[in-house]
Enzyme design. Structure first.
Site, PDB file in Angstrom:
ATOM      1  CG  ASP A 192      -2.248   4.213   0.902  1.00  0.00           C
ATOM      2  OD1 ASP A 192      -1.078   4.547   0.603  1.00  0.00           O
ATOM      3  OD2 ASP A 192      -3.213   4.739   1.221  1.00  0.00           O
TER       4      ASP A 192
ATOM      5  CE  LYS B 118       2.657   4.036  -4.350  1.00  0.00           C
ATOM      6  NZ  LYS B 118       1.273   3.699  -3.803  1.00  0.00           N
TER       7      LYS B 118
ATOM      8  N   GLY C  95       2.934   7.563   1.885  1.00  0.00           N
ATOM      9  CA  GLY C  95       3.358   6.948   3.187  1.00  0.00           C
ATOM     10  C   GLY C  95       3.675   5.551   2.783  1.00  0.00           C
ATOM     11  CG  HIS C  96       5.814   4.714  -0.267  1.00  0.00           C
ATOM     12  ND1 HIS C  96       6.711   5.202  -1.292  1.00  0.00           N
ATOM     13  CD2 HIS C  96       4.711   5.252  -0.448  1.00  0.00           C
ATOM     14  CE1 HIS C  96       6.090   5.837  -2.434  1.00  0.00           C
ATOM     15  NE2 HIS C  96       4.812   5.804  -1.766  1.00  0.00           N
TER      16      HIS C  96
ATOM     17  CD  GLN D 110       1.421  10.552  -4.218  1.00  0.00           C
ATOM     18  OE1 GLN D 110       1.969  11.163  -4.833  1.00  0.00           O
ATOM     19  NE2 GLN D 110       1.919  10.705  -2.865  1.00  0.00           N
TER      20      GLN D 110
HETATM   21  P1  GDP Z   1       2.135   2.361  -0.231  1.00  0.00           P
HETATM   22  O1  GDP Z   1       1.937   3.684   0.036  1.00  0.00           O
HETATM   23  O2  GDP Z   1       1.741   1.785  -1.747  1.00  0.00           O
HETATM   24  O3  GDP Z   1       3.786   1.810  -0.306  1.00  0.00           O
HETATM   25  O4  GDP Z   1       1.371   1.338   0.630  1.00  0.00           O
HETATM   26  P2  GDP Z   1       1.082   1.456   2.285  1.00  0.00           P
HETATM   27  O5  GDP Z   1       2.579   1.193   2.872  1.00  0.00           O
HETATM   28  O6  GDP Z   1       0.636   2.910   2.302  1.00  0.00           O
HETATM   29  O7  GDP Z   1       0.177   0.325   2.457  1.00  0.00           O
HETATM   30  C1  GDP Z   1       0.257  -0.823   2.082  1.00  0.00           C
HETATM   31  C2  GDP Z   1       0.283  -1.538   3.728  1.00  0.00           C
HETATM   32  O8  GDP Z   1       0.049  -3.082   3.201  1.00  0.00           O
HETATM   33  C3  GDP Z   1       1.356  -1.459   4.504  1.00  0.00           C
HETATM   34  O9  GDP Z   1       0.930  -1.653   5.800  1.00  0.00           O
HETATM   35  C4  GDP Z   1       2.179  -2.885   4.074  1.00  0.00           C
HETATM   36  O10 GDP Z   1       3.060  -3.315   5.169  1.00  0.00           O
HETATM   37  C5  GDP Z   1       1.075  -3.749   3.865  1.00  0.00           C
HETATM   38  N1  GDP Z   1       1.292  -4.891   2.734  1.00  0.00           N
HETATM   39  C6  GDP Z   1       2.034  -4.665   1.650  1.00  0.00           C
HETATM   40  N2  GDP Z   1       2.050  -5.907   0.948  1.00  0.00           N
HETATM   41  C7  GDP Z   1       1.159  -6.641   1.654  1.00  0.00           C
HETATM   42  C8  GDP Z   1       0.701  -7.983   1.504  1.00  0.00           C
HETATM   43  O11 GDP Z   1       0.958  -8.771   0.279  1.00  0.00           O
HETATM   44  N3  GDP Z   1      -0.206  -8.636   2.503  1.00  0.00           N
HETATM   45  C9  GDP Z   1      -0.695  -7.734   3.363  1.00  0.00           C
HETATM   46  N4  GDP Z   1      -1.446  -8.547   4.446  1.00  0.00           N
HETATM   47  N5  GDP Z   1      -0.104  -6.663   3.859  1.00  0.00           N
HETATM   48  C10 GDP Z   1       0.837  -6.210   2.887  1.00  0.00           C
HETATM   49  P1  IMO Z   2       1.198   6.711  -1.248  1.00  0.00           P
HETATM   50  O1  IMO Z   2       2.279   6.913  -1.880  1.00  0.00           O
HETATM   51  C1  IMO Z   2      -3.115   7.196  -0.870  1.00  0.00           C
HETATM   52  C2  IMO Z   2      -4.623  11.390  -1.637  1.00  0.00           C
HETATM   53  C3  IMO Z   2      -5.139  12.190  -0.517  1.00  0.00           C
HETATM   54  C4  IMO Z   2      -6.106  12.964  -1.293  1.00  0.00           C
HETATM   55  C5  IMO Z   2      -5.578  13.256  -2.333  1.00  0.00           C
HETATM   56  C6  IMO Z   2      -4.791  14.692  -2.521  1.00  0.00           C
HETATM   57  O2  IMO Z   2       1.529   6.245   0.134  1.00  0.00           O
HETATM   58  O3  IMO Z   2       0.244   5.474  -1.887  1.00  0.00           O
HETATM   59  P2  IMO Z   2      -2.564  15.487  -1.539  1.00  0.00           P
HETATM   60  O4  IMO Z   2      -2.033  15.658   0.004  1.00  0.00           O
HETATM   61  O5  IMO Z   2      -1.708  14.607  -2.210  1.00  0.00           O
HETATM   62  O6  IMO Z   2      -2.790  16.912  -2.004  1.00  0.00           O
HETATM   63  O7  IMO Z   2      -4.082  14.712  -1.285  1.00  0.00           O
HETATM   64  O8  IMO Z   2      -4.699  12.249  -2.627  1.00  0.00           O
HETATM   65  N1  IMO Z   2      -3.205  10.755  -1.323  1.00  0.00           N
HETATM   66  C7  IMO Z   2      -2.972   9.452  -1.169  1.00  0.00           C
HETATM   67  N2  IMO Z   2      -3.765   8.532  -1.074  1.00  0.00           N
HETATM   68  N3  IMO Z   2      -1.648   7.224  -0.938  1.00  0.00           N
HETATM   69  C8  IMO Z   2      -0.935   8.069  -1.106  1.00  0.00           C
HETATM   70  O9  IMO Z   2       0.259   8.153  -1.253  1.00  0.00           O
HETATM   71  C9  IMO Z   2      -1.531   9.405  -1.087  1.00  0.00           C
HETATM   72  N4  IMO Z   2      -1.005  10.652  -1.433  1.00  0.00           N
HETATM   73  C10 IMO Z   2      -2.124  11.419  -1.473  1.00  0.00           C
HETATM   74  O10 IMO Z   2      -5.429  11.305   0.540  1.00  0.00           O
HETATM   75  O11 IMO Z   2      -7.331  12.294  -1.237  1.00  0.00           O
HETATM   76 MG    MG Z   3       0.929   4.858   1.227  1.00  0.00          MG
END
Ligand code: GDP
Ligand code: IMO
Ligand code: MG
Length: 427
Positions: free
Chosen positions: A13, A16, A40-41, A224
């Site tokens: 999270d 990416k 969850g991207h 991840q």
């Molecule tokens: P990922 O799994 O690495 O793709 O990240 P996620 O999408 O799960 O979580 C990142 C969250 O931060 C999302 O809600 C994005 O819209 C938000 N985000 C990404 N870059 C920035 C940033 O530079 N500033 C802020 N405030 N939010 C960001």
């Molecule tokens: P993105 O790509 C954050 C965590 C789960 C749990 C552990 C194992 O959005 O960054 P799993 O379902 O993979 O067997 O769970 O890994 N986890 C993540 N945490 N971002 C993710 O993906 C994750 N994918 C799995 O919360 O702790």
């Molecule tokens: Mg994510």
């Protein structure tokens, strides 16, 4: 042979999805290499927010090509749901997507057993996303898994599907006393998606390698983060794949020599979802403040993310394993209103100073963060698009992160939108 790998350098999270979407504009192919619908991207375009669990994050670009590589485990029903969702908005995903035929399939029974194990109260709770990830990779390692290419042969697929459903169903009943979902319903739904899947199948290895040979830009999208890596993460509180550049090589079938650029995505602080150690975690009001400022709720499960200060031993370990040629610091803007921003530079443990995350759970449990205070900039960086637009104190904070991590910063993100991105070439 210019392959760029984007990897998360913390516990996932890091942002990416946003960065992959930005870089996709100059890429000839965006290829996911591991993980499944646990990802969850988030990608924001205008006022529309998309969260991709299965689709690569380049898919919103017209004319783009996107691939799910052999290292991905594919939840076909989730994938088709995402494709249909975009099609309703007039986005032709089928014309932009290809699937490696060797990628393994996540079955409904994998998800059911993942949930049952997590909810049993008798097993170590990992806090998984309940998306069947460990079970699907487990079947792959047992050499019993179903692959996307098996969709071409409906009778064999059905027979193997029933065997697997029965095998896991029996485990579920015996260990947890729960009945498995009706396998025939799942099979029917999978078969309804068969034409879509088979239409997209390809030899992903040849596709990627041919593009690389032709000098095209291939962007490898990790899911991840390194602390969730099956080998290098905080085991057993990890996922079941390798979200590193090494994982990109095996997960796409490309040679390590093809990788020219490794971008490590790092949040300006730290978050984690699920169970397991997190040395810089903030509890109570302090954690709540950061969670609220950063909107830190899981994009897949909606769970509140655990929040804490930047943790150098975590990022250093990730840089060590990934060989990041550059870092991208995201969510700098989230710290805009802090008077003081602590940073963890190392851990104190019973055996002395640790500069990188230890592997042994007892050592991690003892690790006491060594904190260093930074003066906050107390002004708005949100949406800033140039290095010059950043306050001096924010630049100093970034310089310290760079120094602690041991890799140069190439990109800074100041908001979720595409435009809130700073190419951070050093002056
Ligand atoms: P990922 O799994 O690495 O793709 O990240 P996620 O999408 O799960 O979580 C990142 C969250 O931060 C999302 O809600 C994005 O819209 C938000 N985000 C990404 N870059 C920035 C940033 O530079 N500033 C802020 N405030 N939010 C960001
Ligand atoms: P993105 O790509 C954050 C965590 C789960 C749990 C552990 C194992 O959005 O960054 P799993 O379902 O993979 O067997 O769970 O890994 N986890 C993540 N945490 N971002 C993710 O993906 C994750 N994918 C799995 O919360 O702790
Ligand atoms: Mg994510």
């Amino acid at each position: 042979m210019p392959a760029t790998v984007v990897v998360g350098c913390q516990w996932g999270d890091e942002g990416k999805g946003k960065i992959v979407d930005v870089l996709a504009a100059e890429s000839d192919l965006v290829a996911r290499f591991q993980g499944g619908s646990n990802a969850g991207h988030t990608v924001i375009v205008g006022d529309r927010k998309y969260v991709f669990h299965m689709l690569p994050s380049g898919v919103l670009h017209e004319g783009s090509r996107n691939l799910l590589g052999n290292g991905v485990v594919v939840d076909v029903l989730a994938l088709v749901g995402e494709i249909e969702g975009l099609e309703k908005e007039g986005i032709d995903v089928m014309g932009r997507l290809l699937l490696s035929e060797q990628a393994h399939v996540i079955l409904p029974i994998h998800c059911a057993l993942d949930s049952a194990g997590e909810e049993s109260g008798t097993e170590t709770k990992i806090g998984t996303t309940k998306r069947g990830i460990g079970l699907a990779y487990g079947d792959k390692s047992r050499r019993k898994g179903l692959r996307l290419c098996d969709f071409r042969h409906a009778d064999r697929f059905a027979a193997q599907y029933r065997d697997l459903s029965e095998y896991h169903g029996r485990i579920m009943k015996t260990l947890y006393g729960t009945d498995a979902p009706n396998p025939e319903e799942g099979l029917e739904r999978l078969m309804a998606s068969r034409d879509r899947v088979t239409a997209l199948l390809c030899d992903g290895v040849t596709l990627v390698n041919d593009l690389l040979k032709a000098g095209k830009n291939v962007l490898c999208e990790g899911a991840q983060g390194v602390m969730l890596d099956i080998d290098h993460g905080t085991y057993p509180f990890v996922t079941s794949s390798s979200p590193t550049p090494g994982g990109a090589c095996t997960g796409l079938g490309i040679p390590p020599t093809a990788v020219e650029r490794v971008i490590g995505i790092v949040k300006a602080y730290t978050t984690r979802v699920g169970e397991g150690p997190m040395p810089t975690e903030l509890h109570g009001d302090a954690g709540e403040r950061l969670r609220k400022a950063g909107g830190e709720f899981g994009a897949t499960t909606g769970r509140p993310r655990r929040c804490g200060w930047f943790d150098a031993p975590v990022v250093r370990r990730a840089v060590q394993i990934c060989g990041c040629t550059e870092l991208c610091i995201t969510k700098l803007d989230v710290l805009d209103e802090y008077e003081t921003i602590p940073v963890c530079t190392a851990y104190d443990t019973e055996s002395g100073r640790a500069n990188v995350m230890p592997f042994d759970p007892e050592s991690i449990a003892q690790a006491k963060p060594v904190l260093e205070d930074h003066e906050g900039w107390n002004s708005r960086t949100s949406g800033v698009t140039t290095r010059e637009g950043l306050p001096e104190k924010a630049l100093r904070y970034l310089a310290r992160l760079e120094e602690l991590a041991g890799a140069p910063i190439g990109i800074v993100s100041t908001g979720p939108a595409r435009a809130s991105t700073i190419p951070f070439a050093r002056s």
